[in-house]
Scaffold this motif. Structure first.
Motif, PDB file in Angstrom:
ATOM      1  N   GLU A   1     -78.735  20.489  20.129  1.00  0.00           N
ATOM      2  CA  GLU A   1     -78.856  20.566  18.672  1.00  0.00           C
ATOM      3  C   GLU A   1     -77.925  21.609  18.109  1.00  0.00           C
ATOM      4  O   GLU A   1     -77.270  21.412  17.088  1.00  0.00           O
ATOM      5  CB  GLU A   1     -80.302  20.924  18.271  1.00  0.00           C
TER       6      GLU A   1
ATOM      7  N   LYS B   1     -74.224  20.619  18.061  1.00  0.00           N
ATOM      8  CA  LYS B   1     -73.871  19.675  16.977  1.00  0.00           C
ATOM      9  C   LYS B   1     -73.439  20.419  15.727  1.00  0.00           C
ATOM     10  O   LYS B   1     -72.632  19.943  14.951  1.00  0.00           O
ATOM     11  CB  LYS B   1     -75.087  18.822  16.611  1.00  0.00           C
ATOM     12  N   LEU B   2     -74.048  21.595  15.490  1.00  0.00           N
ATOM     13  CA  LEU B   2     -73.790  22.293  14.242  1.00  0.00           C
ATOM     14  C   LEU B   2     -72.540  23.157  14.287  1.00  0.00           C
ATOM     15  O   LEU B   2     -72.053  23.597  13.273  1.00  0.00           O
ATOM     16  CB  LEU B   2     -74.993  23.186  13.878  1.00  0.00           C
TER      17      LEU B   2
ATOM     18  N   GLN C   1     -86.552  32.962  15.537  1.00  0.00           N
ATOM     19  CA  GLN C   1     -85.207  32.651  16.029  1.00  0.00           C
ATOM     20  C   GLN C   1     -84.816  33.689  17.054  1.00  0.00           C
ATOM     21  O   GLN C   1     -85.232  34.846  16.955  1.00  0.00           O
ATOM     22  CB  GLN C   1     -84.179  32.699  14.887  1.00  0.00           C
TER      23      GLN C   1
ATOM     24  N   LEU D   1     -78.115  32.890  10.100  1.00  0.00           N
ATOM     25  CA  LEU D   1     -79.481  32.436  10.344  1.00  0.00           C
ATOM     26  C   LEU D   1     -79.682  30.961  10.045  1.00  0.00           C
ATOM     27  O   LEU D   1     -80.504  30.304  10.687  1.00  0.00           O
ATOM     28  CB  LEU D   1     -80.464  33.282   9.516  1.00  0.00           C
ATOM     29  N   ARG D   2     -78.929  30.421   9.073  1.00  0.00           N
ATOM     30  CA  ARG D   2     -79.126  29.005   8.756  1.00  0.00           C
ATOM     31  C   ARG D   2     -78.406  28.120   9.761  1.00  0.00           C
ATOM     32  O   ARG D   2     -78.888  27.060  10.117  1.00  0.00           O
ATOM     33  CB  ARG D   2     -78.652  28.716   7.330  1.00  0.00           C
TER      34      ARG D   2
ATOM     35  N   ASP E   1     -77.965  29.053  12.688  1.00  0.00           N
ATOM     36  CA  ASP E   1     -78.656  29.391  13.928  1.00  0.00           C
ATOM     37  C   ASP E   1     -77.706  29.674  15.080  1.00  0.00           C
ATOM     38  O   ASP E   1     -77.948  29.287  16.213  1.00  0.00           O
ATOM     39  CB  ASP E   1     -79.624  28.248  14.317  1.00  0.00           C
TER      40      ASP E   1
ATOM     41  N   ARG F   1     -84.759  24.850  10.755  1.00  0.00           N
ATOM     42  CA  ARG F   1     -83.297  24.788  10.858  1.00  0.00           C
ATOM     43  C   ARG F   1     -82.818  23.694  11.801  1.00  0.00           C
ATOM     44  O   ARG F   1     -81.718  23.204  11.690  1.00  0.00           O
ATOM     45  CB  ARG F   1     -82.734  26.148  11.289  1.00  0.00           C
ATOM     46  N   ILE F   2     -83.604  23.311  12.784  1.00  0.00           N
ATOM     47  CA  ILE F   2     -83.198  22.257  13.714  1.00  0.00           C
ATOM     48  C   ILE F   2     -83.207  20.909  13.003  1.00  0.00           C
ATOM     49  O   ILE F   2     -82.354  20.072  13.235  1.00  0.00           O
ATOM     50  CB  ILE F   2     -84.128  22.212  14.949  1.00  0.00           C
TER      51      ILE F   2
ATOM     52  N   VAL G   1     -82.586  20.360   9.953  1.00  0.00           N
ATOM     53  CA  VAL G   1     -81.470  20.251   9.012  1.00  0.00           C
ATOM     54  C   VAL G   1     -80.165  20.089   9.789  1.00  0.00           C
ATOM     55  O   VAL G   1     -79.359  21.009   9.847  1.00  0.00           O
ATOM     56  CB  VAL G   1     -81.419  21.493   8.085  1.00  0.00           C
ATOM     57  N   THR G   2     -79.945  18.933  10.400  1.00  0.00           N
ATOM     58  CA  THR G   2     -78.794  18.769  11.283  1.00  0.00           C
ATOM     59  C   THR G   2     -77.478  18.621  10.526  1.00  0.00           C
ATOM     60  O   THR G   2     -76.426  18.723  11.104  1.00  0.00           O
ATOM     61  CB  THR G   2     -78.973  17.557  12.218  1.00  0.00           C
ATOM     62  N   GLU G   3     -77.549  18.366   9.207  1.00  0.00           N
ATOM     63  CA  GLU G   3     -76.316  18.216   8.429  1.00  0.00           C
ATOM     64  C   GLU G   3     -75.669  19.563   8.149  1.00  0.00           C
ATOM     65  O   GLU G   3     -74.535  19.652   7.720  1.00  0.00           O
ATOM     66  CB  GLU G   3     -76.567  17.529   7.084  1.00  0.00           C
TER      67      GLU G   3
END
Lengths: 364, 73
Positions: free
Chosen positions: A40, A43-44, A244, A279-280, A282, B25-26, B28-30
């Motif tokens: 996950e 991906k970000l 987190q 933090l957003r 992550d 936060r997980i 919100v994958t975009e």
């Protein structure tokens, strides 16, 4: 096999087999969850902060000098904090002394001798009417500051926090009523100052917790802590849960500090790097390091806009980093031993450093 | 028994990981790092003018840069 032994043993053997099975099952589950989290996160991550900031104008030359030197401690300065009035400072030292200074005039306004050496943590109360401190005594004590210079501050001391190992950091929350502490015992804790009651404890670090910072009040009830387990954890103050966790440093995290907007935080470590975590998103979004910098970072803080990151290092210097571009913009000399603590003043007009050379310096 | 404490440690670890995986936060994958970075940058630029250590302030308005007056006693 145990079949020939007394009737109890076969039962215990089955129990043990079951335990091992459950253990193995949980292990597989945890491995699966870990790789799912990694997936996950991957991906970000498509670009780093300095790439996004390419078009931003670079910073010019900086002229920052020592404007005041505060002399008076008899041994290593370990910690300092600013008062909200932007001129008073509290500092603590290895010799057990806690001193309150007027940074404009460099006068000492109060001095307390703690019953222990290595006072590793000190903090100013939001009202400016008290200070908290502690260290090898495993406690955090609050001293109300008296206007009467002759009054013995130690007499009014209030013991608030009790840990089972040294106190590494403390901070008042938005009022004089509550204190957050971190300790060598691996935990953080929230205390009621008046009653000394433990309001919440935070478990999750696998080793000494060395630092903490509260999120700016607009962003809610969270704080970040860093420890000898190389992890930086973000906690929910009400539930006590770790929401987190970041583990990219290669050594102890000595300092953590929120970015002024509350959306990110910086860390300084014995691995000689400072890092920025969003933090957003992550994840870590920037590393501030140079091959020539090989000594650990003891403390970090941001300038008011968050554009500059100041780091105090064990090689006696202060490195100033452009947060967006990831480059160093200045290196400041002056201290004659390790810089152990660093804080920017509440209105951002100056920053103060404390050092093992027994002095504090105000830079602007 | 060490098996028991291993077990409770493992259980705790699994619970913690489950919690982390379920946090907002997980889902919100975009959300991209580039967007988060852009917001950090925007904050810096919006507040740059007020940042005395960054841009400096008019002479005389930084109390630490003012020359201190000396009194002859």
């Amino acid at each position: 096999m145990l079949a020939s032994a007394s009737p109890l043993i076969p039962e215990m053997a089955t129990q043990e087999v079951q335990l091992n099975e459950t253990l193995a099952h949980l292990k597989t589950e945890s491995e699966t969850l870990k790789s799912k989290l990694e997936e996950e996160r991957a991906k970000l991550h498509d670009v780093e902060l300095h790439q996004v900031a390419e078009k931003v104008e670079g910073l010019g030359q900086f002229v920052m000098k020592t404007r005041r030197t505060l002399k008076g401690h008899g041994n290593k300065v370990l910690c300092m904090d600013w008062c909200k009035d932007k001129r008073r400072i509290v500092s603590s030292s290895q010799d057990g002394k806690v001193i309150v200074w007027d940074a404009f005039t460099t006068n000492k306004e109060h001095a307390v001798t703690m019953p222990c050496t290595w006072v590793m943590a000190c903090a100013y109360a939001p009202s400016g009417c008290a200070v908290a401190c502690g260290g090898l005594d495993n406690k955090c004590s609050v001293y109300p500051l008296s206007l009467d210079k002759n009054e013995n501050l130690a007499a009014k001391k209030k013991s608030v926090a009790m840990h089972t190992n040294y106190l590494s950091a403390c901070s008042f929350t938005n009022s004089d009523m509550q204190i957050l502490t971190s300790s060598g015992d691996g935990t953080c804790a929230l205390w009621d100052v008046e009653s000394g009651q433990l309001l919440q404890s935070f478990h999750g670090h696998a080793a000494d917790v060395l630092c903490l910072d509260l999120a700016p009040s607009e962003t809610g009830n969270t704080f970040v802590s860093g420890g000898c387990d190389k992890k930086a954890n973000v906690w929910d103050m009400r539930s006590g849960q770790c929401i987190q966790s970041f583990e990219t440093h290669e050594s102890d995290i000595n300092s953590v500090r929120y970015y002024p907007s509350g959306d990110a935080f910086a860390s300084g470590s014995d691995d000689a790097t400072c890092r920025l975590y969003d933090l957003r998103a992550d994840r870590e979004v920037a590393i501030y390091s140079k091959e020539s910098i090989i000594f650990g970072v003891s403390s970090v803080d941001f300038s008011l806009s968050g554009r500059l990151l100041f780091g105090g290092y064990n090689d006696y210097t202060i490195n100033v980093w452009d947060v967006l571009k990831g480059t160093r913009v200045s290196i400041l000399f002056g201290h004659e031993n390790r810089v152990s603590t660093l804080r920017v003043s509440p209105d951002g007009t100056a920053f103060c450093t404390g050092s093992w050379d027994h002095t504090l310096r105000i830079w602007a | 028994m060490t098996s028991n404490s291993n077990l409770s440690n493992m259980r705790r670890l699994v619970e913690q990981l489950k919690l982390e995986a379920s946090v907002e936060r997980i889902k919100v994958t975009e959300r991209l790092v580039s967007q988060a970075a852009a917001e950090l940058q925007q904050y810096c630029l919006q507040n740059a003018a007020k940042d005395a250590l960054l841009v400096g302030v008019p002479t005389g308005s930084n109390p630490f840069r003012e020359p201190r007056s000396c009194a002859v006693v």
